[in-house]
Scaffold this active site. Structure first.
Site, PDB file in Angstrom:
ATOM      1  N   ASP A 199       5.115  -7.248   4.020  1.00 28.47           N
ATOM      2  CA  ASP A 199       4.527  -6.718   5.358  1.00 28.47           C
ATOM      3  C   ASP A 199       5.538  -7.323   6.360  1.00 28.47           C
ATOM      4  O   ASP A 199       5.976  -8.109   6.474  1.00 28.47           O
ATOM      5  CB  ASP A 199       3.192  -7.367   5.548  1.00 28.47           C
ATOM      6  CG  ASP A 199       2.348  -6.900   4.295  1.00 28.47           C
ATOM      7  OD1 ASP A 199       2.661  -6.043   3.731  1.00 28.47           O
ATOM      8  OD2 ASP A 199       1.082  -7.455   4.602  1.00 28.47           O
TER       9      ASP A 199
ATOM     10  N   ASP B 216      -9.049   1.482   3.019  1.00 29.98           N
ATOM     11  CA  ASP B 216      -9.122  -0.073   3.053  1.00 29.98           C
ATOM     12  C   ASP B 216     -10.599  -0.423   3.664  1.00 29.98           C
ATOM     13  O   ASP B 216     -11.208   0.398   4.481  1.00 29.98           O
ATOM     14  CB  ASP B 216      -8.189  -0.666   4.269  1.00 29.98           C
ATOM     15  CG  ASP B 216      -6.647  -0.292   3.671  1.00 29.98           C
ATOM     16  OD1 ASP B 216      -6.473  -0.105   2.666  1.00 29.98           O
ATOM     17  OD2 ASP B 216      -5.717  -0.037   4.491  1.00 29.98           O
TER      18      ASP B 216
END
Length: 248
Positions: free
Chosen positions: A9, A131
């Site tokens: 990330d 998500d």
């Protein structure tokens, strides 16, 4: 055997992890993401999950130079997500070296665009980011809740040939508390022709083995590796076993 996809990330070009998607709860692990990408490659890992957290917040890809550097400096197949909300952005991501593009927000807000991309680029290159927080889809860097659930979102693209979904249970993300196995088992049974990738909560090698036993096809692992709960040695042994199984 389940496919393990390590995660990197990105914020400001560095490798970080957030807790439950909260930008204020950030830990930096590597200043240079290429260092850890090469470690994954040395372990025999084939796929890398690269998330542009700056891009997710800005609504356009920000860390394309990092993507390009990783793609040209390793043989990893990179799946990239974060801020892909236009055809131009998608093409920039592919031009920078991504093998797959992950789209979440645009699939919710402009579903026809995502259907067109599935047709133009092929289901093998387009991944739906589904998500979920408290039963609803979260978009725009998880900062906004949509008015639909994960099953409804996946079903809406089934007829368009969707073949890959990454589903993150945000409540589990970065918590090292174990994944929501019943959620993923349910989704994989509902959509057997689609690869449901598990994301969020992986805390140990036992979690990965449990997902494998339950028929899940792929899993994203991030913080558990950076915190030493899953070791690079385990990843190397897994890659060796997977390679041997393919030859048999």
């Amino acid at each position: 055997m389940i496919t393990i996809i390590p995660a990197i990330d990105l914020i400001d070009g560095s490798c970080v992890r957030l807790t439950q998607g909260d930008y204020d709860r950030k830990t930096t692990y590597y200043k240079d993401p290429l260092d850890v990408a090469r470690r994954y490659e040395d372990c025999g890992i084939k796929r890398l999950h690269l998330v542009d957290l700056d891009g997710a917040k800005a609504s356009h890809p920000v860390n394309l130079k990092v993507l390009e550097r990783l793609a040209t400096s390793t043989a990893l197949q990179i799946q990239y997500g974060g801020g892909i909300k236009s055809s131009d952005a998608l093409k920039e991501v592919f031009a920078a070296g991504a093998k797959r593009a992950i789209c979440g927000s645009i699939a919710v807000k402009q579903p026809e665009s995502f259907r067109e991309w599935l047709d133009e680029f092929g289901p093998e290159r387009m991944v739906l980011g589904a998500d979920t927080r408290d039963g609803r889809i979260a978009i725009n860097g998880w900062l906004e809740a949509a008015q639909m659930g994960v099953e409804e979102l996946i079903e809406s693209f089934r007829s368009a040939g969707l073949s890959q979904v990454i589903c993150t249970d945000i409540a589990k993300d970065g918590m090292l508390s174990g994944p929501s196995v019943p959620l993923y088992v349910k989704l994989q049974k509902l959509f057997p022709e689609i690869e449901i990738t598990v994301s969020g909560g992986i805390s140990s090698w036992d979690d990965i083995e449990n997902l494998d036993r339950n028929g899940l096809k792929s899993v994203i692992v991030g913080k558990a590796i950076y915190e030493g709960r899953i070791t690079f040695e385990q990843l190397a042994q897994y890659s060796l076993t997977a390679s041997t199984d393919k030859k048999l």
